[in-house]
Design an enzyme around this catalytic site. Sequence first.
Site, PDB file in Angstrom:
ATOM      1  N   ARG A  75      -6.670   0.623 -29.937  1.00  0.00           N
ATOM      2  CA  ARG A  75      -6.785   0.476 -28.480  1.00  0.00           C
ATOM      3  C   ARG A  75      -6.153  -0.858 -28.078  1.00  0.00           C
ATOM      4  NH1 ARG A  75     -11.394  -1.831 -24.959  1.00  0.00           N
ATOM      5  NH2 ARG A  75     -10.569  -1.304 -22.924  1.00  0.00           N
ATOM      6  N   HIS A 119      -6.290  -4.170 -18.190  1.00  0.00           N
ATOM      7  CA  HIS A 119      -7.316  -5.043 -18.764  1.00  0.00           C
ATOM      8  C   HIS A 119      -7.156  -6.409 -18.078  1.00  0.00           C
ATOM      9  CE1 HIS A 119      -9.985  -5.662 -22.523  1.00  0.00           C
ATOM     10  NE2 HIS A 119     -10.047  -6.792 -21.840  1.00  0.00           N
ATOM     11  N   GLU A 164     -13.554  -2.334 -18.096  1.00  0.00           N
ATOM     12  CA  GLU A 164     -14.652  -3.142 -17.560  1.00  0.00           C
ATOM     13  C   GLU A 164     -14.446  -3.551 -16.099  1.00  0.00           C
ATOM     14  OE1 GLU A 164     -15.478  -6.440 -20.152  1.00  0.00           O
ATOM     15  OE2 GLU A 164     -15.779  -5.187 -21.903  1.00  0.00           O
ATOM     16  N   ASN A 290     -18.242  -0.202 -23.901  1.00  0.00           N
ATOM     17  CA  ASN A 290     -18.205  -1.520 -24.536  1.00  0.00           C
ATOM     18  C   ASN A 290     -19.625  -2.063 -24.551  1.00  0.00           C
ATOM     19  OD1 ASN A 290     -15.463  -1.147 -24.466  1.00  0.00           O
ATOM     20  ND2 ASN A 290     -15.025  -2.849 -23.092  1.00  0.00           N
ATOM     21  N   TYR A 292     -22.133  -5.316 -26.096  1.00  0.00           N
ATOM     22  CA  TYR A 292     -22.320  -6.561 -26.835  1.00  0.00           C
ATOM     23  C   TYR A 292     -23.805  -6.921 -26.978  1.00  0.00           C
ATOM     24  CZ  TYR A 292     -17.324  -7.028 -26.823  1.00  0.00           C
ATOM     25  OH  TYR A 292     -15.991  -6.785 -27.055  1.00  0.00           O
ATOM     26  N   GLU A 351     -15.347  -1.111 -27.490  1.00  0.00           N
ATOM     27  CA  GLU A 351     -15.433  -2.513 -27.921  1.00  0.00           C
ATOM     28  C   GLU A 351     -16.829  -2.785 -28.453  1.00  0.00           C
ATOM     29  OE1 GLU A 351     -14.458  -5.685 -25.192  1.00  0.00           O
ATOM     30  OE2 GLU A 351     -12.741  -4.552 -24.421  1.00  0.00           O
TER      31      GLU A 351
HETATM   32  O1  IFM Z   1     -12.720 -10.467 -24.969  1.00  0.00           O
HETATM   33  C1  IFM Z   1     -13.488  -9.658 -24.147  1.00  0.00           C
HETATM   34  C2  IFM Z   1     -12.702  -8.455 -23.692  1.00  0.00           C
HETATM   35  O2  IFM Z   1     -11.538  -8.803 -23.028  1.00  0.00           O
HETATM   36  C3  IFM Z   1     -13.527  -7.608 -22.758  1.00  0.00           C
HETATM   37  N1  IFM Z   1     -14.817  -7.295 -23.332  1.00  0.00           N
HETATM   38  C4  IFM Z   1     -15.561  -8.376 -23.890  1.00  0.00           C
HETATM   39  C5  IFM Z   1     -14.722  -9.174 -24.874  1.00  0.00           C
HETATM   40  C6  IFM Z   1     -15.541 -10.327 -25.473  1.00  0.00           C
HETATM   41  O3  IFM Z   1     -15.993 -11.163 -24.466  1.00  0.00           O
END
Ligand code: IFM
Length: 452
Positions: A75, A119, A164, A290, A292, A351
């Site tokens: 990706r 992006h 995002e 995505n 985190y 992600e």
């Molecule tokens: O680096 C970023 C990415 O561009 C978008 N998602 C989160 C990642 C980590 O912060």
Amino acid sequence: MPAFPDRFAWGVATAAYQIEGAAAQDGRGPSVWDTFVRQPGKIRDGHTGDVATDHYHRWAEDVALMKDLGLDAYRFSIAWPRIQPAGNGEPNHAGLDFYDRLTDALLAAGIKPVPTLYHWDLPQPIEDAGGWLSRDTAHRFASYAQIMATRLSDRVGQWITLNEPFVVTAYGYALGIHAPGKSLMLDALPTVHYQLLGHGLANQALRAAGAAEVMITNNYSPAWPASSSAADIEAAAAYDVLQNRIFTDPILLGEYPDLSAYGIGEAGLPCIADGDLAVISAPVDGLGVNYYSPTRLAALPDSPLPFQMQPIPGYQTTAFGWPVIPAGLSELLGLLHERYGDRLPPVYITENGCSQDDKPSPDGTVSDPGRIEYLDGHLRAVLDAIAAGVDVRGYFQWTLVDNFEWSEGYHQRFGLVYLDLETRNRTPKASYAWYKNLIAAQHAGRAGSAAV
Ligand code: IFM
């Protein structure tokens, strides 16, 4: 690691401004990020993406690393200002040629290219004309999508429109901590609708130009109330609407969630025109997720944003200070499954990864056990979600090589590969070998593979 489904795609993810560099080369025009990084105090230590990882020149080396990893898919994002430096009109052929070469090299390496069209690197002339606060930007985005699919859809099947959009609205237009650096608070809400409209119009344009599959990537975060008080539960629900629903309900359900926590009544955002939601809710073939970490919220009375974020105690944190909570990923996937039911298309984790304070040891190797633990935990969380019935079809680790982490500059290292900031030389970390072995073992375990 237990086996993933046979067709599960193993990948990594990157983004153009974070890796390419060559900011003024071969006709690329300025993006909002080129402008933003030059504003004093916006980026830690004044770092810029002018050179980034120098992927624009070292792309063949990066494809070789991906081939060595054994990836099924990659990706990456296309830099809109390389394709339309002025933000509209005829494409810049050098820009198209770059992504053409990359696509061919990936396919030759047995890796499926999965481009994201946007992006965050909006051509500056489009921002000057109103950016995502303008309906016209949605139409310009569709024209750009059409150019890209016309050029690549003979070789690229799976496309992602936006990455995002929540971050663009929240950080870029509401809080001013990302490009274009506007602090409009709730007056940023039209950017939600125009990004969604851009997605919908691009979905049409991509398909008309031959794209087989169209997706969007959102970043999600389970919203955890800071306490069991009604006020904190309400604050978490308000946050959930903004991060987890506002960019998904209109696509999958054809309607906006209740925005009353933000002073928007039943009539909805004034910028919504007749027919927009039909465009926005056209079917998608996948949802990019995505993840985190979760977010902990407490009430914040008398504020336009009725919540405040709080640290989540009791967990290890990454170098960014983000708590490491793999169970949050299975919780999130379960939530999406429950919320959208049959309307949830196949999910791809587009992600997931962590920043660590990686440093080469005297012998030159880079040991990053924290990243291995992070990835292992989150992949097991994906397996839990699959076992619970969520159709997850792929995992794209963020990211291949340490890169430009937006307002943090080069201070957050998310890569499987260490980047020497003086030479731009690449050194695979221990996590690279771990991921390579994992992919090899998963491939070997597939039904019909030679090893079975
Ligand atoms: O680096 C970023 C990415 O561009 C978008 N998602 C989160 C990642 C980590 O912060």
